[in-house]
Design a protein around this motif. Structure first.
Motif, PDB file in Angstrom:
ATOM      1  N   LEU A 204       0.781  -1.190  -0.143  1.00 22.42           N
ATOM      2  CA  LEU A 204       0.005  -0.180   0.114  1.00 22.42           C
ATOM      3  C   LEU A 204       0.716   1.353   0.144  1.00 22.42           C
ATOM      4  O   LEU A 204       0.604   2.135  -0.528  1.00 22.42           O
ATOM      5  N   ILE A 205       1.921   1.136   0.701  1.00 25.27           N
ATOM      6  CA  ILE A 205       2.712   2.479   0.867  1.00 25.27           C
ATOM      7  C   ILE A 205       3.650   2.667  -0.702  1.00 25.27           C
ATOM      8  O   ILE A 205       3.469   3.834  -0.793  1.00 25.27           O
ATOM      9  N   ALA A 206       3.790   1.580  -1.155  1.00 28.67           N
ATOM     10  CA  ALA A 206       4.569   1.862  -2.380  1.00 28.67           C
ATOM     11  C   ALA A 206       3.668   2.325  -3.396  1.00 28.67           C
ATOM     12  O   ALA A 206       4.048   3.342  -4.482  1.00 28.67           O
ATOM     13  N   VAL A 207       2.478   1.666  -3.378  1.00 25.99           N
ATOM     14  CA  VAL A 207       1.307   2.377  -4.194  1.00 25.99           C
ATOM     15  C   VAL A 207       1.227   4.142  -3.947  1.00 25.99           C
ATOM     16  O   VAL A 207       1.125   4.862  -4.876  1.00 25.99           O
ATOM     17  N   VAL A 208       1.084   4.381  -2.623  1.00 25.66           N
ATOM     18  CA  VAL A 208       0.772   5.697  -2.322  1.00 25.66           C
ATOM     19  C   VAL A 208       2.076   6.664  -2.726  1.00 25.66           C
ATOM     20  O   VAL A 208       1.952   7.430  -3.177  1.00 25.66           O
ATOM     21  N   VAL A 209       3.237   6.117  -2.447  1.00 25.18           N
ATOM     22  CA  VAL A 209       4.431   6.738  -3.018  1.00 25.18           C
ATOM     23  C   VAL A 209       4.410   7.176  -4.229  1.00 25.18           C
ATOM     24  O   VAL A 209       4.792   8.056  -4.926  1.00 25.18           O
ATOM     25  N   ALA A 210       4.063   6.108  -5.389  1.00 24.67           N
ATOM     26  CA  ALA A 210       3.957   6.241  -6.598  1.00 24.67           C
ATOM     27  C   ALA A 210       3.187   7.451  -6.863  1.00 24.67           C
ATOM     28  O   ALA A 210       3.100   8.288  -7.883  1.00 24.67           O
ATOM     29  N   ALA A 211       1.791   7.024  -6.326  1.00 24.96           N
ATOM     30  CA  ALA A 211       1.065   8.367  -6.599  1.00 24.96           C
ATOM     31  C   ALA A 211       1.370   9.493  -6.146  1.00 24.96           C
ATOM     32  O   ALA A 211       0.905  10.688  -6.704  1.00 24.96           O
ATOM     33  N   SER A 212       2.235   9.819  -5.235  1.00 28.88           N
ATOM     34  CA  SER A 212       2.681  10.867  -4.837  1.00 28.88           C
ATOM     35  C   SER A 212       3.678  11.776  -5.759  1.00 28.88           C
ATOM     36  O   SER A 212       3.852  12.989  -5.504  1.00 28.88           O
ATOM     37  N   LEU A 213       3.866  11.058  -7.025  1.00 29.12           N
ATOM     38  CA  LEU A 213       4.692  11.510  -7.868  1.00 29.12           C
ATOM     39  C   LEU A 213       3.895  11.965  -9.275  1.00 29.12           C
ATOM     40  O   LEU A 213       4.582  12.407 -10.201  1.00 29.12           O
ATOM     41  N   ALA A 214       2.422  11.580  -8.868  1.00 27.18           N
ATOM     42  CA  ALA A 214       1.738  12.206 -10.135  1.00 27.18           C
ATOM     43  C   ALA A 214       1.608  13.548 -10.494  1.00 27.18           C
ATOM     44  O   ALA A 214       1.614  13.820 -11.861  1.00 27.18           O
ATOM     45  N   GLY A 215       1.852  14.267  -9.682  1.00 25.60           N
ATOM     46  CA  GLY A 215       1.970  15.836  -9.903  1.00 25.60           C
ATOM     47  C   GLY A 215       3.104  16.365 -10.706  1.00 25.60           C
ATOM     48  O   GLY A 215       2.982  16.990 -11.533  1.00 25.60           O
ATOM     49  N   LEU A 216       4.199  15.919  -9.961  1.00 26.85           N
ATOM     50  CA  LEU A 216       5.538  15.975 -10.746  1.00 26.85           C
ATOM     51  C   LEU A 216       5.379  15.484 -12.425  1.00 26.85           C
ATOM     52  O   LEU A 216       5.978  16.219 -13.145  1.00 26.85           O
ATOM     53  N   ALA A 217       5.049  14.396 -12.464  1.00 27.61           N
ATOM     54  CA  ALA A 217       4.864  13.851 -13.710  1.00 27.61           C
ATOM     55  C   ALA A 217       4.220  14.581 -14.817  1.00 27.61           C
ATOM     56  O   ALA A 217       4.512  14.961 -15.899  1.00 27.61           O
ATOM     57  N   ALA A 218       2.949  15.253 -14.254  1.00 29.00           N
ATOM     58  CA  ALA A 218       2.123  16.084 -15.142  1.00 29.00           C
ATOM     59  C   ALA A 218       3.046  17.520 -15.373  1.00 29.00           C
ATOM     60  O   ALA A 218       3.156  17.927 -16.448  1.00 29.00           O
ATOM     61  N   TYR A 291      -2.440  19.081  -9.061  1.00 31.52           N
ATOM     62  CA  TYR A 291      -1.485  19.406  -9.671  1.00 31.52           C
ATOM     63  C   TYR A 291      -1.597  18.631 -11.066  1.00 31.52           C
ATOM     64  O   TYR A 291      -1.030  19.164 -12.205  1.00 31.52           O
ATOM     65  N   ALA A 292      -1.945  17.481 -11.168  1.00 29.12           N
ATOM     66  CA  ALA A 292      -1.948  16.507 -12.305  1.00 29.12           C
ATOM     67  C   ALA A 292      -2.949  17.284 -13.351  1.00 29.12           C
ATOM     68  O   ALA A 292      -2.964  17.438 -14.503  1.00 29.12           O
ATOM     69  N   ALA A 293      -4.282  17.616 -12.590  1.00 30.76           N
ATOM     70  CA  ALA A 293      -5.232  18.389 -13.595  1.00 30.76           C
ATOM     71  C   ALA A 293      -4.907  19.629 -14.027  1.00 30.76           C
ATOM     72  O   ALA A 293      -5.018  19.877 -15.327  1.00 30.76           O
ATOM     73  N   VAL A 294      -4.260  20.345 -13.312  1.00 30.31           N
ATOM     74  CA  VAL A 294      -3.742  21.605 -13.926  1.00 30.31           C
ATOM     75  C   VAL A 294      -2.708  21.745 -14.683  1.00 30.31           C
ATOM     76  O   VAL A 294      -2.882  22.297 -15.948  1.00 30.31           O
ATOM     77  N   PHE A 295      -1.543  21.089 -14.618  1.00 38.30           N
ATOM     78  CA  PHE A 295      -0.484  20.782 -15.503  1.00 38.30           C
ATOM     79  C   PHE A 295      -0.973  19.932 -16.557  1.00 38.30           C
ATOM     80  O   PHE A 295      -0.411  20.251 -17.789  1.00 38.30           O
ATOM     81  N   GLY A 296      -1.615  18.911 -16.427  1.00 43.06           N
ATOM     82  CA  GLY A 296      -2.029  18.123 -17.731  1.00 43.06           C
ATOM     83  C   GLY A 296      -3.104  18.933 -18.475  1.00 43.06           C
ATOM     84  O   GLY A 296      -2.686  18.833 -19.640  1.00 43.06           O
ATOM     85  N   SER A 297      -3.788  19.858 -17.997  1.00 41.02           N
ATOM     86  CA  SER A 297      -4.579  20.756 -18.978  1.00 41.02           C
ATOM     87  C   SER A 297      -3.694  21.626 -19.620  1.00 41.02           C
ATOM     88  O   SER A 297      -4.018  22.099 -20.832  1.00 41.02           O
ATOM     89  N   ALA A 298      -2.868  22.237 -19.094  1.00 41.96           N
ATOM     90  CA  ALA A 298      -1.902  23.048 -19.405  1.00 41.96           C
ATOM     91  C   ALA A 298      -0.998  22.483 -20.709  1.00 41.96           C
ATOM     92  O   ALA A 298      -0.822  22.785 -21.793  1.00 41.96           O
ATOM     93  N   ALA A 299      -0.647  21.146 -20.557  1.00 43.71           N
ATOM     94  CA  ALA A 299       0.125  20.275 -21.471  1.00 43.71           C
ATOM     95  C   ALA A 299      -0.632  20.092 -22.575  1.00 43.71           C
ATOM     96  O   ALA A 299      -0.217  20.158 -23.864  1.00 43.71           O
ATOM     97  N   TRP A 300      -1.893  19.601 -22.372  1.00 41.17           N
ATOM     98  CA  TRP A 300      -2.945  19.568 -23.456  1.00 41.17           C
ATOM     99  C   TRP A 300      -3.293  20.720 -24.174  1.00 41.17           C
ATOM    100  O   TRP A 300      -3.109  20.708 -25.441  1.00 41.17           O
TER     101      TRP A 300
END
Length: 310
Positions: A204-218, A291-300
């Motif tokens: 569970l912690i590994a999944v949460v850590v990965a999800a924590s980087l979704a904003g940086l990815a966007a 962050y994913a929504a904002v920067f994902g929209s900006a990227a789009w």
């Protein structure tokens, strides 16, 4: 057909054929879904086969090995590995009693620097690297569409993020099992849970850590749409990461800290409490989604209106 006609077929709605999406929405829905899945699979395999990606994963896998060996050497004479506590590298104090804690210590050690830098490199190169190599235009000539290509790129970065996190966790678990005993897990709250429950907490912690980087990815994907140089995009993304982390450590700026994407990264330690404490974890995941929504929209917006010449 002119270059503008060729490149223009990759519209913002993902439709590439003359007549737009409306004319063939019913008949093409199945094939387009299959094409999107095939595009994602192709992008993922291409990313994971690159020597740079393999080198990043190798470095990440080596971090738990180094931590485990260092703790084993330091405590080999019966000494202590450090002070107590429940957050960040303080997990190291528990490794000698239970090798499973090496998973938590390795994730805490890699999350501030190594994991986000690896994600920043892959995300920054996602679009800019294709443009720099001269392959982006040919990807858009194929019936992919700019929106679907961008989504496939982002899904690829997120998948790499999960793979990278699992590599750290798997390496740490293997090293912990070899160098230290395994058994029941003592939580931060002082209660004891079984080793099986501890493994579930680690997953569970590994999944949460990965999800924590979704904003940086966007954020990295957005930066990647701004330039045709992969190196410039990667450097900018990593530079922004370092800058934001510095801002998060300045006490005078504590008012903005809760809005900075790395602020709640180490909140995963609350998942080792009994019962689970979700407040900061939920704040973290909500912030990453924002962050994913904002920067994902900006990227789009940038990518679908960009004049592709390379």
């Amino acid at each position: 057909m002119s270059q503008a006609e060729v490149i223009g077929t990759g519209g913002a709605d993902g439709s590439d054929r003359p007549g737009g999406a409306g004319a063939a929405a019913g008949s093409d829905a199945g094939p387009r879904a299959l094409w999107t899945l095939g595009l994602f699979r192709s992008e993922l395999f291409t990313t994971l086969r690159r020597w740079r990606t393999l080198a990043l994963l190798a470095v990440l896998a080596a971090v738990p090995v180094l931590i485990g060996i260092a703790v084993k050497i330091e405590t080999g004479d019966g000494g202590s590995s450090g002070g107590g506590g429940g957050e960040g590298p303080a997990f190291i104090t528990q490794i000698t009693n239970n090798g499973l804690f090496l998973v938590f210590a390795a994730l805490a050690a890699t999350l501030p620097v190594f994991l986000p830098m690896a994600v920043g490199v892959v995300a920054g190169d996602a679009i800019a690297g294709e443009a720099n190599a001269g392959t982006l235009r040919y990807l858009l000539v194929a019936p992919a569409g700019r929106t679907r290509l961008l989504l496939a790129k982002y899904a690829t970065v997120l998948t790499f993020t999960l793979v990278a996190t699992l590599v750290v966790a798997a390496s740490a678990l293997a090293v912990g099992a070899v160098l230290f005993p395994l058994g029941d897990v003592t939580t931060i709250s002082g209660t004891t849970i079984s080793f099986g429950d501890g493994l579930l907490r680690a997953a569970l912690i590994a999944v949460v850590v990965a999800a924590s980087l979704a904003g940086l990815a966007a954020l990295g994907l957005f930066v990647s749409t701004l330039t045709g140089s992969g190196i410039a995009a990667m450097a900018t993304t990593v530079g922004l990461l370092i800058t934001v982390q510095i801002l998060d450590t300045i006490p005078q700026l504590d008012a903005i800290h809760p809005y900075l994407f790395p602020h709640y990264w180490l909140s995963f330690s609350d998942l080792l409490r009994e019962p689970l404490y979700w407040d900061d974890v939920q704040k973290n995941l909500g912030l990453q989604a924002l962050y994913a929504a904002v920067f994902g929209s900006a990227a789009w917006a940038r990518f679908t209106s960009k004049d592709i010449t390379a």
